[in-house]
Write an enzyme that holds these catalytic residues in place. Structure first.
Site, PDB file in Angstrom:
ATOM      1  N   ARG A 117      -5.240  -6.455  -5.495  1.00 53.71           N
ATOM      2  CA  ARG A 117      -6.581  -6.288  -4.915  1.00 53.71           C
ATOM      3  C   ARG A 117      -7.009  -4.824  -4.969  1.00 53.71           C
ATOM      4  NH1 ARG A 117      -8.813  -4.599  -0.225  1.00 53.71           N
ATOM      5  NH2 ARG A 117      -6.934  -4.596   1.047  1.00 53.71           N
TER       6      ARG A 117
ATOM      7  N   HIS B 294       0.872  -1.182   0.000  1.00 51.05           N
ATOM      8  CA  HIS B 294       0.000   0.000   0.000  1.00 51.05           C
ATOM      9  C   HIS B 294       0.905   1.226   0.000  1.00 51.05           C
ATOM     10  CE1 HIS B 294      -2.858   3.024   1.253  1.00 51.05           C
ATOM     11  NE2 HIS B 294      -3.845   2.162   1.110  1.00 51.05           N
TER      12      HIS B 294
ATOM     13  N   GLU C 193      -6.376   5.678   1.365  1.00 45.74           N
ATOM     14  CA  GLU C 193      -6.214   6.288   0.045  1.00 45.74           C
ATOM     15  C   GLU C 193      -7.362   7.249  -0.257  1.00 45.74           C
ATOM     16  OE1 GLU C 193      -7.389   1.929  -1.521  1.00 45.74           O
ATOM     17  OE2 GLU C 193      -5.592   2.864  -2.290  1.00 45.74           O
TER      18      GLU C 193
ATOM     19  N   ARG D 248      -2.713   1.057  -6.504  1.00 44.63           N
ATOM     20  CA  ARG D 248      -1.751   0.936  -5.402  1.00 44.63           C
ATOM     21  C   ARG D 248      -0.369   0.513  -5.881  1.00 44.63           C
ATOM     22  NH1 ARG D 248      -5.706  -2.149  -1.029  1.00 44.63           N
ATOM     23  NH2 ARG D 248      -6.878  -0.276  -0.489  1.00 44.63           N
TER      24      ARG D 248
ATOM     25  N   HIS E 249       0.610  -4.917   2.599  1.00 43.13           N
ATOM     26  CA  HIS E 249      -0.780  -4.669   2.983  1.00 43.13           C
ATOM     27  C   HIS E 249      -1.691  -5.879   2.812  1.00 43.13           C
ATOM     28  CE1 HIS E 249      -4.304  -2.451   3.925  1.00 43.13           C
ATOM     29  NE2 HIS E 249      -4.816  -2.521   2.718  1.00 43.13           N
ATOM     30  N   HIS E 250      -1.537  -6.622   1.730  1.00 45.32           N
ATOM     31  CA  HIS E 250      -2.491  -7.709   1.476  1.00 45.32           C
ATOM     32  C   HIS E 250      -1.783  -8.833   0.737  1.00 45.32           C
ATOM     33  CE1 HIS E 250      -6.717  -9.036   1.179  1.00 45.32           C
ATOM     34  NE2 HIS E 250      -6.307  -9.670   0.096  1.00 45.32           N
TER      35      HIS E 250
ATOM     36  N   ARG F 179      -6.237  10.796  -0.719  1.00 48.68           N
ATOM     37  CA  ARG F 179      -5.860  11.261  -2.062  1.00 48.68           C
ATOM     38  C   ARG F 179      -7.112  11.467  -2.903  1.00 48.68           C
ATOM     39  NH1 ARG F 179      -2.770   6.695  -3.838  1.00 48.68           N
ATOM     40  NH2 ARG F 179      -3.137   5.773  -1.801  1.00 48.68           N
TER      41      ARG F 179
HETATM   42  C1  LIG Z   1      -5.117  -1.433   7.952  1.00 43.50           C
HETATM   43  C2  LIG Z   1      -6.002  -2.233   7.028  1.00 43.50           C
HETATM   44  C3  LIG Z   1      -7.090  -1.626   6.429  1.00 43.50           C
HETATM   45  C4  LIG Z   1      -7.903  -2.354   5.565  1.00 43.50           C
HETATM   46  N1  LIG Z   1      -8.965  -1.734   4.991  1.00 43.50           N
HETATM   47  C5  LIG Z   1      -9.755  -2.432   4.160  1.00 43.50           C
HETATM   48  C6  LIG Z   1     -10.883  -1.812   3.553  1.00 43.50           C
HETATM   49  O1  LIG Z   1     -11.158  -0.633   3.784  1.00 43.50           O
HETATM   50  N2  LIG Z   1     -11.640  -2.558   2.713  1.00 43.50           N
HETATM   51  C7  LIG Z   1     -11.368  -3.861   2.430  1.00 43.50           C
HETATM   52  O2  LIG Z   1     -12.080  -4.492   1.663  1.00 43.50           O
HETATM   53  N3  LIG Z   1     -10.307  -4.469   3.005  1.00 43.50           N
HETATM   54  C8  LIG Z   1      -9.507  -3.800   3.852  1.00 43.50           C
HETATM   55  N4  LIG Z   1      -8.431  -4.425   4.415  1.00 43.50           N
HETATM   56  C9  LIG Z   1      -8.205  -5.868   4.157  1.00 43.50           C
HETATM   57  C10 LIG Z   1      -9.127  -6.703   5.017  1.00 43.50           C
HETATM   58  O3  LIG Z   1      -9.233  -6.115   6.305  1.00 43.50           O
HETATM   59  C11 LIG Z   1      -8.594  -8.130   5.167  1.00 43.50           C
HETATM   60  O4  LIG Z   1      -8.291  -8.679   3.910  1.00 43.50           O
HETATM   61  C12 LIG Z   1      -9.651  -8.981   5.864  1.00 43.50           C
HETATM   62  O5  LIG Z   1      -9.876  -8.498   7.175  1.00 43.50           O
HETATM   63  C13 LIG Z   1      -9.235 -10.435   5.936  1.00 43.50           C
HETATM   64  O6  LIG Z   1     -10.241 -11.097   6.662  1.00 43.50           O
HETATM   65  P1  LIG Z   1     -10.046 -12.584   7.117  1.00 43.50           P
HETATM   66  O7  LIG Z   1     -11.246 -12.908   7.963  1.00 43.50           O
HETATM   67  O8  LIG Z   1      -9.736 -13.453   5.968  1.00 43.50           O
HETATM   68  O9  LIG Z   1      -8.740 -12.575   8.041  1.00 43.50           O
HETATM   69  P2  LIG Z   1      -8.430 -11.717   9.349  1.00 43.50           P
HETATM   70  O10 LIG Z   1      -9.326 -10.542   9.472  1.00 43.50           O
HETATM   71  O11 LIG Z   1      -6.959 -11.503   9.328  1.00 43.50           O
HETATM   72  O12 LIG Z   1      -8.824 -12.711  10.530  1.00 43.50           O
HETATM   73  C14 LIG Z   1      -8.117 -13.911  10.734  1.00 43.50           C
HETATM   74  C15 LIG Z   1      -8.114 -14.208  12.228  1.00 43.50           C
HETATM   75  O13 LIG Z   1      -7.590 -15.517  12.448  1.00 43.50           O
HETATM   76  C16 LIG Z   1      -6.635 -15.463  13.507  1.00 43.50           C
HETATM   77  N5  LIG Z   1      -5.689 -16.578  13.341  1.00 43.50           N
HETATM   78  C17 LIG Z   1      -4.678 -16.699  12.447  1.00 43.50           C
HETATM   79  N6  LIG Z   1      -4.055 -17.883  12.588  1.00 43.50           N
HETATM   80  C18 LIG Z   1      -4.698 -18.539  13.599  1.00 43.50           C
HETATM   81  C19 LIG Z   1      -4.522 -19.811  14.216  1.00 43.50           C
HETATM   82  N7  LIG Z   1      -3.581 -20.659  13.812  1.00 43.50           N
HETATM   83  N8  LIG Z   1      -5.356 -20.153  15.224  1.00 43.50           N
HETATM   84  C20 LIG Z   1      -6.329 -19.305  15.637  1.00 43.50           C
HETATM   85  N9  LIG Z   1      -6.549 -18.077  15.087  1.00 43.50           N
HETATM   86  C21 LIG Z   1      -5.737 -17.710  14.082  1.00 43.50           C
HETATM   87  C22 LIG Z   1      -6.005 -14.098  13.369  1.00 43.50           C
HETATM   88  O14 LIG Z   1      -5.383 -13.698  14.556  1.00 43.50           O
HETATM   89  C23 LIG Z   1      -7.231 -13.249  13.020  1.00 43.50           C
HETATM   90  O15 LIG Z   1      -7.915 -12.866  14.185  1.00 43.50           O
HETATM   91  C24 LIG Z   1      -7.610  -3.719   5.287  1.00 43.50           C
HETATM   92  C25 LIG Z   1      -6.512  -4.327   5.887  1.00 43.50           C
HETATM   93  C26 LIG Z   1      -5.715  -3.603   6.757  1.00 43.50           C
HETATM   94  C27 LIG Z   1      -4.533  -4.293   7.380  1.00 43.50           C
END
Ligand SMILES: Cc1cc2nc3c(=O)[nH]c(=O)nc-3n(C[C@H](O)[C@H](O)[C@H](O)COP(=O)(O)OP(=O)(O)OC[C@H]3O[C@@H](n4cnc5c(N)ncnc54)[C@H](O)[C@@H]3O)c2cc1C
Length: 287
Positions: A262, A83, A96, A120, A222-223, A99
């Site tokens: 992404r 990012h 973003e 990005r 970032h991703h 911007r």
């Molecule tokens: C700062 C930031 C801003 C973002 N803003 C946006 C946005 O505006 N719009 C958008 O679409 N996306 C955004 N994203 C991306 C998006 O947040 C993530 O891609 C999304 O949250 C991923 O969701 P997930 O449920 O797959 O994983 P996560 O939200 O990462 O959740 C996975 C969970 O599993 C847990 N875990 C991992 N391994 C284990 C294990 N072995 N045992 C038990 N628990 C475990 C982790 O600790 C975590 O709590 C952003 C990302 C960041 C970092």
């Protein structure tokens, strides 16, 4: 845990590191990506050594490793998004949307160097080509009054303030006269609705009046677009393209959904759409 070719549970530890097992007729991996696991990032893309991350500490890729151990295939695993606008010290992400709302990017020499609204990957690449791989977001008070995120960044101490362009230059160490020329030109582009240098099309803020703020930025991890290969029903696939019985995955732990870049906002769509499909599919296939 595997039995007769099917996944039948997980082994885990509690907060005191006592082991326990959970048996289940289906397991959905939703453990997220690996953006906070520097070793794993470098393993798949050595160009990213030393980059900070915007991710939470739990983004370790453990779900990918676990599934690989039972034969899961990976897809696009080297596709890691950086990012463009993160804090050089902490990796804290500046949206973003800033911007989009009118912020410009300048380099250490006080000059614009890119259309700020490109994707990005392109804006990141253009920042990395600047002196010390650093750029600065430039905004003014008018923007801060209208944008709660920006007001928060200022309150949290990420920005340097200048009542005038001259004081902004002296406070931030950027040449004031170059900065003044950059801003004067940009104001003209906004008023004429034509960016003569970089073809930015969304020209909203003239940035004509101070006080001004400047925020240093550099690209950060970032991703992780790559991950477990799944089919449209979220079954995890093995290297021959067969489903691994009892194993499903959704969200950033999977790969192939976003290709190589992404688009902002699409991760939330990904986790909701595929999370729901994973729940429905796994429930319907329980025997
Ligand atoms: C700062 C930031 C801003 C973002 N803003 C946006 C946005 O505006 N719009 C958008 O679409 N996306 C955004 N994203 C991306 C998006 O947040 C993530 O891609 C999304 O949250 C991923 O969701 P997930 O449920 O797959 O994983 P996560 O939200 O990462 O959740 C996975 C969970 O599993 C847990 N875990 C991992 N391994 C284990 C294990 N072995 N045992 C038990 N628990 C475990 C982790 O600790 C975590 O709590 C952003 C990302 C960041 C970092």
């Amino acid at each position: 845990m595997e039995k007769d070719g099917a996944i039948v549970g997980v082994k885990a530890t509690d907060k005191n590191m006592n082991p326990f097992t959970v048996t289940a007729k289906s397991i959905i991996l939703a453990t997220g990506g690996f953006g906070a696991n520097a070793e794993m990032v470098i393993e798949y893309n050595e160009n990213l050594e030393g980059f900070s991350t915007t991710n939470h500490a739990g983004a370790t890729g453990s779900g990918i490793v676990m599934a690989e151990e039972v034969g899961a295939d990976l897809v696009d695993i080297d596709q890691i998004q950086i990012h463009p606008t993160t804090d050089p010290e902490t990796g804290y992400l500046f949206t973003e949307g800033l911007r989009g709302d009118g912020a410009i990017l300048i380099n250490k020499e006080g000059k614009r160097f890119t259309n700020e609204l490109l994707t990005r990957d392109v804006v990141s690449k253009n920042i990395l080509a600047q002196t010390d791989k650093v750029a600065y977001l430039v905004v003014n008070q008018e923007m801060a009054d209208e944008n709660a995120s920006l007001a928060g960044y200022i309150e949290d101490g990420y920005a340097t303030k200048g009542e005038t362009i001259e004081s902004l230059g002296s406070e931030s160490g950027i040449d004031s006269s170059t900065l003044a020329t950059t801003l004067k030109n940009y104001t003209k582009y906004v008023k004429n609705k034509k960016d003569e240098e970089f073809d930015r099309v969304h020209l909203t803020q003239t940035l004509e009046e101070g006080p001004y703020y400047i925020i240093p930025v550099t690209p950060g991890i970032h991703h992780t677009m790559g991950g477990l290969k799944i089919d449209t029903q979220t079954h995890v696939l093995d290297k021959k393209g067969n489903t691994i019985k009892g194993l499903y995955a959704a969200g950033e732990v999977t790969g192939g959904v976003h290709g190589g870049n992404r688009i902002g906002g699409n991760a939330v769509a990904d986790i909701i759409v595929f999370g729901r499909i994973a729940g429905e599919t796994s429930a319907s296939e329980i025997e």
